[in-house]
Design an enzyme around this catalytic site. Structure first.
Site, PDB file in Angstrom:
ATOM      1  N   ASP A   8       0.791  -1.247   0.000  1.00  0.00           N
ATOM      2  CA  ASP A   8       0.000   0.000   0.000  1.00  0.00           C
ATOM      3  C   ASP A   8       0.824   1.299   0.000  1.00  0.00           C
ATOM      4  O   ASP A   8       0.517   2.234   0.766  1.00  0.00           O
ATOM      5  CB  ASP A   8      -0.956   0.023   1.218  1.00  0.00           C
ATOM      6  CG  ASP A   8      -1.975  -1.106   1.208  1.00  0.00           C
ATOM      7  OD1 ASP A   8      -1.955  -1.926   0.280  1.00  0.00           O
ATOM      8  OD2 ASP A   8      -2.788  -1.166   2.148  1.00  0.00           O
ATOM      9  N   LYS A 106      -6.997  -5.003  -2.826  1.00  0.00           N
ATOM     10  CA  LYS A 106      -7.789  -5.513  -1.697  1.00  0.00           C
ATOM     11  C   LYS A 106      -8.760  -4.445  -1.211  1.00  0.00           C
ATOM     12  O   LYS A 106      -8.596  -3.269  -1.539  1.00  0.00           O
ATOM     13  CB  LYS A 106      -6.850  -5.943  -0.557  1.00  0.00           C
ATOM     14  CG  LYS A 106      -5.981  -4.804  -0.045  1.00  0.00           C
ATOM     15  CD  LYS A 106      -4.901  -5.304   0.885  1.00  0.00           C
ATOM     16  CE  LYS A 106      -4.054  -4.191   1.427  1.00  0.00           C
ATOM     17  NZ  LYS A 106      -4.740  -3.211   2.277  1.00  0.00           N
ATOM     18  N   CYS A 151      -1.851  -2.482   7.811  1.00  0.00           N
ATOM     19  CA  CYS A 151      -1.855  -3.413   6.667  1.00  0.00           C
ATOM     20  C   CYS A 151      -0.595  -4.266   6.584  1.00  0.00           C
ATOM     21  O   CYS A 151      -0.665  -5.436   6.218  1.00  0.00           O
ATOM     22  CB  CYS A 151      -2.112  -2.641   5.376  1.00  0.00           C
ATOM     23  SG  CYS A 151      -3.793  -1.964   5.360  1.00  0.00           S
TER      24      CYS A 151
END
Ligand code: ZN
Length: 201
Positions: A8, A106, A151
């Site tokens: 990310d 995701k 994450c």
């Protein structure tokens, strides 16, 4: 075979983004500098529909960072971030993605959040990353990206459960909350995660 997972590293998680991770942009040159040491590089993107249930704005009378009970679990409500196709959802423009073989997305289901690169938060749906990595015969996974306490951590936790040997590259990741991260670091060590710096790769 060494595999790098870049979690990310997206504009919305940068200091100017909607869900800013402090100093998030500082890791971009570090990640770029280590990429040649890996045989396989895979990135992830948080990739939400605009109506995603993890956004506070999509709930009545709720503010950013409130917690609600959602599908039997506590869910933090976030500022709108990483909306599919938006500038904020793009990877940082200075991140060198030339060698990236795959990008897994995701958080695409409106009703389920997904911190981990492997599963949604309720472990109901897999992203397919485990199968991909096993097919590629990846065994040692090195993690970097944003945010260490969310994450990146949830991805490492699932990776350990899936039987991978995990390394967390501390200077190639940043936390949203440093205090939370200190607790998580203890948990990671207890799980058998190797915590290293980029120089040690
Ligand atoms: Zn998200």
């Amino acid at each position: 075979m060494k595999t790098l997972l870049v979690i990310d590293v997206q504009n919305d998680f940068m200091p100017s983004g909607s869900l800013a991770v402090p100093d998030g942009d500082n890791i971009v040159p570090v990640i770029n500098s280590i990429q040649d040491k890996f045989d396989l590089i895979v990135a992830t993107q948080d990739w939400h529909p605009k109506t995603h249930s993890s956004f506070a704005v999509n709930h009545d009378n709720k503010s950013n960072f409130d917690s609600i009970e959602w599908r039997g679990k506590l869910q933090t409500l976030w500022p709108e971030h990483c909306v599919q196709g938006s500038k904020g959802a793009e990877l940082h423009p200075e991140l060198d993605t030339t060698k990236y073989e795959a990008i897994f997305r995701k958080g695409t289901d409106i009703n389920i959040d997904s911190y981990s690169a492997f599963y949604d938060n309720n472990h109901l749906k897999a992203t397919g990353l485990t199968g991909y990595l096993k097919e590629k015969e990846a065994k040692k996974l090195y993690f970097c990206g944003l945010a260490s306490d969310i994450c990146v951590y949830f991805s490492i936790r699932d990776a350990i459960q899936e039987g991978f040997e995990c390394y967390f590259i501390e200077d190639a990741a940043k936390s949203l909350d440093l205090e939370v991260f200190e607790t998580i670091k203890i948990k990671m060590v207890a799980m058998g995660v190797h915590i290293i710096t980029s120089e040690a790769i």
